[in-house]
Design a protein around this motif. Structure first.
Motif, PDB file in Angstrom:
ATOM      1  N   TYR A 381       0.838  -1.203   0.000  1.00 29.96           N
ATOM      2  CA  TYR A 381       0.000   0.000   0.000  1.00 29.96           C
ATOM      3  C   TYR A 381       0.872   1.252   0.000  1.00 29.96           C
ATOM      4  O   TYR A 381       0.615   2.215  -0.754  1.00 29.96           O
ATOM      5  N   ALA A 406      -3.935   3.478   5.004  1.00 29.89           N
ATOM      6  CA  ALA A 406      -4.218   2.049   4.822  1.00 29.89           C
ATOM      7  C   ALA A 406      -3.000   1.194   5.205  1.00 29.89           C
ATOM      8  O   ALA A 406      -3.133   0.104   5.775  1.00 29.89           O
ATOM      9  N   GLN A 410      -2.516  -1.717   8.350  1.00 27.10           N
ATOM     10  CA  GLN A 410      -1.987  -3.078   8.213  1.00 27.10           C
ATOM     11  C   GLN A 410      -0.856  -3.337   9.213  1.00 27.10           C
ATOM     12  O   GLN A 410      -0.761  -4.429   9.793  1.00 27.10           O
ATOM     13  N   GLU A 462      -9.623  -0.034   0.334  1.00 25.43           N
ATOM     14  CA  GLU A 462      -9.662  -0.295   1.771  1.00 25.43           C
ATOM     15  C   GLU A 462     -10.300   0.894   2.493  1.00 25.43           C
ATOM     16  O   GLU A 462      -9.955   2.048   2.239  1.00 25.43           O
ATOM     17  N   LYS A 463     -11.186   0.601   3.423  1.00 27.21           N
ATOM     18  CA  LYS A 463     -11.769   1.641   4.253  1.00 27.21           C
ATOM     19  C   LYS A 463     -10.846   1.943   5.409  1.00 27.21           C
ATOM     20  O   LYS A 463     -10.353   1.022   6.087  1.00 27.21           O
ATOM     21  N   THR A 464     -10.582   3.250   5.638  1.00 24.20           N
ATOM     22  CA  THR A 464      -9.627   3.620   6.681  1.00 24.20           C
ATOM     23  C   THR A 464     -10.130   4.857   7.433  1.00 24.20           C
ATOM     24  O   THR A 464     -11.122   5.479   7.024  1.00 24.20           O
TER      25      THR A 464
END
Length: 470
Positions: A381, A406, A410, A462-464
């Motif tokens: 990412y 994002a 992680q 990705e939702k962040t």
């Protein structure tokens, strides 16, 4: 004097053996100034010895060791040169008595008697062509290791075992070969500086002899030798005595000779894998030869590593995928590693981040708590730029900073599931948090970054949580 000697000999023949064993006194003045060494007389074999030998042999045959002791002791004490059975039966009798007494003084007598039996057997039968001195020394070493339990290192037995193996070669008993390796290993672990070279030499010798026995179909101990060679190889592998280059010196020729033997090649590969020497050319040679004979998970994985070393990234991916396809469902311990390795190649070598994430996620499906996979995805990412200037103009520079949100998500996930990678994750979090969008940049894009959450676009999707750089 001559007549006197003949009379003495005649008298000895007529009296019991114990009396015969006594040497006549010789006055000092009758000896020459430089007297030759006096030769010890051979014990006389009597009819009583013959009878007692028959008695103890029959008792031992019927496993009546207690009953065998008295006649055996008489023969052993008076005519120890009569028959080898005195020693083969004697070791069984001593073992039985030792195991069936709790008296420490008696145990001490018996353990020393066990060694004495070997010494006397060497004295009287050490020139036996089938069981010579070297063979008996092997037995002496084994007896010492059996009876002297409190001696943890068994250093006293080492020279006996070593001389036995040197003398007997591939006619050595498998048990003696294995015991030499074990004693040598124990000495090495107790003092690596003093015994390191000796242990490597002993291992090389023992492993080679066990292989020779295993390769001889006419040898009834071939199967046992094969099993014990695996055990000795494992002992060497865990010892840490040799680096990869030393292993190559030992095994290069063996691998070359075994290129048509799949079973042997796989054994060498497992050994190299166990000691973490899978970057070795010898390991690669074994893997390549094994794969040509019959593709297996192990050989495919070995070929993948060979491709990695040669920087053949596509070839490595192909071999890892083949290894996955060949995995035994009941033994899939390495599947997560293969998938992770493919993910790493796509990320680090080919810069194909979507594929890297795909394989990392597949690895997580096999083993869920792998922090390394979340770190890899986060790095993918952080390296991505899903927003192009052609599509987003001036906004692209700011929107591309959202990938760091994002990525940090992680990294946080990694240390939450796998504390062992927390230190690495924290370093990455600190490094990439600096690149979050600033408050001013977020204010400039209220439609996109004005809310509490944001979905990072492109392949990331990705939702962040929106948060400014500090």
């Amino acid at each position: 004097m001559k007549f006197k000697s003949l009379v003495l000999i005649a008298l000895c023949a007529a009296i019991p053996a114990l009396a015969c064993a006594k040497k006549p006194k010789v006055e000092a003045e009758s000896q020459p100034a430089e007297a030759p060494a006096v030769q010890e007389e051979e014990p006389t074999i009597t009819e009583e010895c013959v009878t007692n030998t028959s008695l103890f042999n029959e008792s031992v045959k019927n496993k009546q060791f207690q009953e065998a002791y008295n006649p055996w002791w008489e023969v052993y004490s008076t005519c120890p040169n009569y028959n080898k059975a005195i020693y083969t039966a004697g070791s069984k009798i001593v073992e039985y008595l030792y195991e069936n007494t709790s008296d420490e003084a008696e145990k001490e007598r018996l353990r020393n008697l066990a060694l004495e039996l070997c010494d006397k057997r060497i004295k009287y039968f050490g020139d036996d062509p089938r069981y010579p001195k070297a063979y008996i020394l092997g037995q002496k070493g084994m007896e010492y290791c059996k009876y002297f339990e409190k001696d943890e290192l068994k250093e006293r037995a080492y020279p006996w075992l070593k001389e036995s193996v040197n003398g007997m070669g591939d006619k050595s008993q498998v048990s003696v070969l294995t015991k030499l390796a074990e004693v040598s290993y124990g000495l090495y672990k107790s003092n690596p500086d003093n015994y390191g070279e000796a242990f490597i030499a002993d291992y090389t010798q023992v492993s080679g002899l066990l292989q020779a026995i295993a390769d001889n179909p006419a040898n009834k101990n071939a199967a046992t030798a094969r099993q014990q060679k695996d055990y000795v190889d494992n002992l060497f592998a865990i010892s840490g005595a040799a680096d990869c280059s030393k292993l190559d010196e030992i095994y290069a020729a063996m691998v070359e000779q075994s290129k048509g033997n799949l079973e042997e090649l796989l054994k060498y590969m497992k050994l190299y894998k166990r000691v973490n020497c899978t970057e070795s050319d010898v390991y690669f040679a074994a893997a390549e030869a094994a794969h040509k004979l019959q593709p297996t998970e192990e050989s495919a994985a070995g070929c993948a590593k060979m491709c990695m070393k040669k920087e053949d990234w596509r070839g490595a991916i192909a071999y890892y995928n083949e290894a996955i396809s060949l995995i035994d469902e009941e033994d899939d311990d390495d599947q997560d590693d293969y998938l992770y390795n493919i993910a790493f190649i796509y990320m680090d070598k080919l810069k194909n981040y979507p594929e890297a994430r795909k394989y990392a996620r597949q690895s997580l499906e096999v083993v869920a708590n792998q922090g390394r996979c979340y770190i890899l995805i986060g790095c993918c990412y952080a390296a991505a730029k899903p927003y192009s200037e052609a599509d987003y103009a001036a906004k692209a520079a700011i929107l591309n900073k959202t990938v760091f949100w994002a990525a940090v998500d992680q990294f946080n996930k990694a240390k939450s599931v796998d504390p062992s990678c927390a230190a690495d994750a924290d370093k990455l979090i600190a490094a990439y948090s600096k690149y979050f969008p600033t408050k001013e940049e977020m204010f400039d894009l209220p439609n996109e970054l004005g809310g509490p959450t944001y979905i990072v676009g492109g392949w990331i999707n990705e939702k962040t949580t929106c948060r400014p750089a500090r």
